[in-house]
Write a protein that holds these residues in place. Structure first.
Motif, PDB file in Angstrom:
ATOM      1  N   SER A  55      99.374   2.933 -13.132  1.00  0.00           N
ATOM      2  CA  SER A  55      99.265   3.980 -12.127  1.00  0.00           C
ATOM      3  C   SER A  55      97.989   4.782 -12.338  1.00  0.00           C
ATOM      4  N   ASN A  56      97.404   5.217 -11.237  1.00  0.00           N
ATOM      5  CA  ASN A  56      96.175   5.999 -11.293  1.00  0.00           C
ATOM      6  C   ASN A  56      96.457   7.478 -11.557  1.00  0.00           C
ATOM      7  N   THR A  57      97.705   7.820 -11.795  1.00  0.00           N
ATOM      8  CA  THR A  57      98.074   9.225 -11.948  1.00  0.00           C
ATOM      9  C   THR A  57      98.254   9.651 -13.399  1.00  0.00           C
ATOM     10  N   LYS A  85      94.392   3.598 -16.167  1.00  0.00           N
ATOM     11  CA  LYS A  85      93.623   3.178 -15.005  1.00  0.00           C
ATOM     12  C   LYS A  85      92.712   4.301 -14.506  1.00  0.00           C
ATOM     13  N   ALA A  86      93.211   5.521 -14.482  1.00  0.00           N
ATOM     14  CA  ALA A  86      92.405   6.663 -14.031  1.00  0.00           C
ATOM     15  C   ALA A  86      91.170   6.834 -14.915  1.00  0.00           C
ATOM     16  N   VAL A  87      91.354   6.754 -16.206  1.00  0.00           N
ATOM     17  CA  VAL A  87      90.233   6.911 -17.148  1.00  0.00           C
ATOM     18  C   VAL A  87      89.233   5.771 -16.972  1.00  0.00           C
ATOM     19  N   HIS A  88      89.731   4.528 -16.861  1.00  0.00           N
ATOM     20  CA  HIS A  88      88.836   3.379 -16.651  1.00  0.00           C
ATOM     21  C   HIS A  88      88.030   3.544 -15.368  1.00  0.00           C
ATOM     22  N   HIS A  89      88.695   3.964 -14.302  1.00  0.00           N
ATOM     23  CA  HIS A  89      88.031   4.132 -13.007  1.00  0.00           C
ATOM     24  C   HIS A  89      86.895   5.154 -13.102  1.00  0.00           C
ATOM     25  N   VAL A 113      99.923  17.230 -14.745  1.00  0.00           N
ATOM     26  CA  VAL A 113      99.161  16.031 -15.081  1.00  0.00           C
ATOM     27  C   VAL A 113      99.988  15.267 -16.108  1.00  0.00           C
ATOM     28  N   HIS A 114     100.312  14.015 -15.784  1.00  0.00           N
ATOM     29  CA  HIS A 114     101.071  13.203 -16.736  1.00  0.00           C
ATOM     30  C   HIS A 114     100.091  12.664 -17.775  1.00  0.00           C
ATOM     31  N   VAL A 115     100.369  12.949 -19.041  1.00  0.00           N
ATOM     32  CA  VAL A 115      99.464  12.621 -20.137  1.00  0.00           C
ATOM     33  C   VAL A 115     100.178  11.733 -21.149  1.00  0.00           C
ATOM     34  N   CYS A 116      99.453  10.726 -21.619  1.00  0.00           N
ATOM     35  CA  CYS A 116      99.974   9.950 -22.742  1.00  0.00           C
ATOM     36  C   CYS A 116      98.941  10.014 -23.849  1.00  0.00           C
ATOM     37  N   GLY A 117      99.422  10.099 -25.063  1.00  0.00           N
ATOM     38  CA  GLY A 117      98.535  10.185 -26.212  1.00  0.00           C
ATOM     39  C   GLY A 117      99.013   9.253 -27.298  1.00  0.00           C
ATOM     40  N   GLY A 118      98.777   7.975 -27.108  1.00  0.00           N
ATOM     41  CA  GLY A 118      99.222   6.990 -28.090  1.00  0.00           C
ATOM     42  C   GLY A 118     100.729   6.961 -28.170  1.00  0.00           C
ATOM     43  N   PRO A 131      96.187  13.803 -10.048  1.00  0.00           N
ATOM     44  CA  PRO A 131      95.898  14.920 -10.950  1.00  0.00           C
ATOM     45  C   PRO A 131      95.018  14.492 -12.134  1.00  0.00           C
ATOM     46  N   ALA A 132      95.213  13.281 -12.612  1.00  0.00           N
ATOM     47  CA  ALA A 132      94.411  12.783 -13.736  1.00  0.00           C
ATOM     48  C   ALA A 132      92.941  12.697 -13.344  1.00  0.00           C
ATOM     49  N   GLU A 133      92.667  12.174 -12.153  1.00  0.00           N
ATOM     50  CA  GLU A 133      91.285  12.075 -11.691  1.00  0.00           C
ATOM     51  C   GLU A 133      90.677  13.456 -11.470  1.00  0.00           C
ATOM     52  N   LYS A 134      91.466  14.383 -10.940  1.00  0.00           N
ATOM     53  CA  LYS A 134      90.952  15.743 -10.730  1.00  0.00           C
ATOM     54  C   LYS A 134      90.575  16.390 -12.059  1.00  0.00           C
ATOM     55  N   PHE A 135      91.437  16.238 -13.061  1.00  0.00           N
ATOM     56  CA  PHE A 135      91.147  16.795 -14.385  1.00  0.00           C
ATOM     57  C   PHE A 135      89.836  16.229 -14.926  1.00  0.00           C
ATOM     58  N   LEU A 136      89.700  14.911 -14.891  1.00  0.00           N
ATOM     59  CA  LEU A 136      88.488  14.273 -15.397  1.00  0.00           C
ATOM     60  C   LEU A 136      87.259  14.702 -14.598  1.00  0.00           C
ATOM     61  N   ALA A 137      87.428  14.830 -13.286  1.00  0.00           N
ATOM     62  CA  ALA A 137      86.311  15.243 -12.438  1.00  0.00           C
ATOM     63  C   ALA A 137      85.812  16.634 -12.814  1.00  0.00           C
TER      64      ALA A 137
END
Length: 146
Positions: A26-28, A42-46, A107-112, A68-74
């Motif tokens: 998912s891109n989220t 996927k969001a980080v790779h994109h 923002v859904h976050v995963c950390g290992g 939300p993930a893309e917005k944060f990175l942006a």
């Protein structure tokens, strides 16, 4: 009784893994080293690929993404690019960034294997409140393409 606990534990772990594997596409989801494989989402790779291709204005457009993930990175990347004078943010972009700093959007976050959850955008963008150090990790991850 111990065998039942073990079987239940294995089933729960397997279901969690399968669910996560599907979500990771998912891109989220925001993550730089997720799950057992330690891969970025996927969001980080994109966003990373967009930066490698030096499509800086495309990153600016991600401030208005549904993800939300893309917005944060942006936000993180646009601030760094503007600081280095590689882009010029419009007043609309600056207002959007300001709004995201105060946003309760999750923002859904995963950390290992150690953390997975949803955090408010405002918490992630505020380094003092970001106990999972996601902002710091984002800056480090993208440092070579900034």
């Amino acid at each position: 009784m111990e065998k039942i606990k073990l079987i239940i534990s294995i089933i729960v772990s397997l279901l969690s893994f399968l669910t996560y594997s599907q979500q990771k596409n998912s891109n989220t989801i925001l993550g730089f080293a997720c799950g057992g494989t330690g891969n970025a989402t996927k969001a980080v790779h994109h966003v990373y690929q967009t930066m490698v291709e030096k499509k800086f204005q495309e990153v600016t457009k991600l401030l208005y993404s549904k993800s939300p993930a893309e917005k944060f990175l942006a936000v993180i990347i646009c601030e760094k690019l503007a600081e280095k004078r590689k882009i010029e943010l419009t007043q609309k972009d600056l207002d959007k960034i300001k709004n995201l700093y105060h946003s309760d959007e999750l923002v859904h976050v995963c950390g290992g294997c150690t953390f997975e959850g949803s955090l408010k955008m405002s918490v992630l963008l505020n380094a003092k409140e970001d106990l999972e150090h996601v902002r710091e990790e984002a800056v480090l991850y993208f440092n070579d393409v900034l």
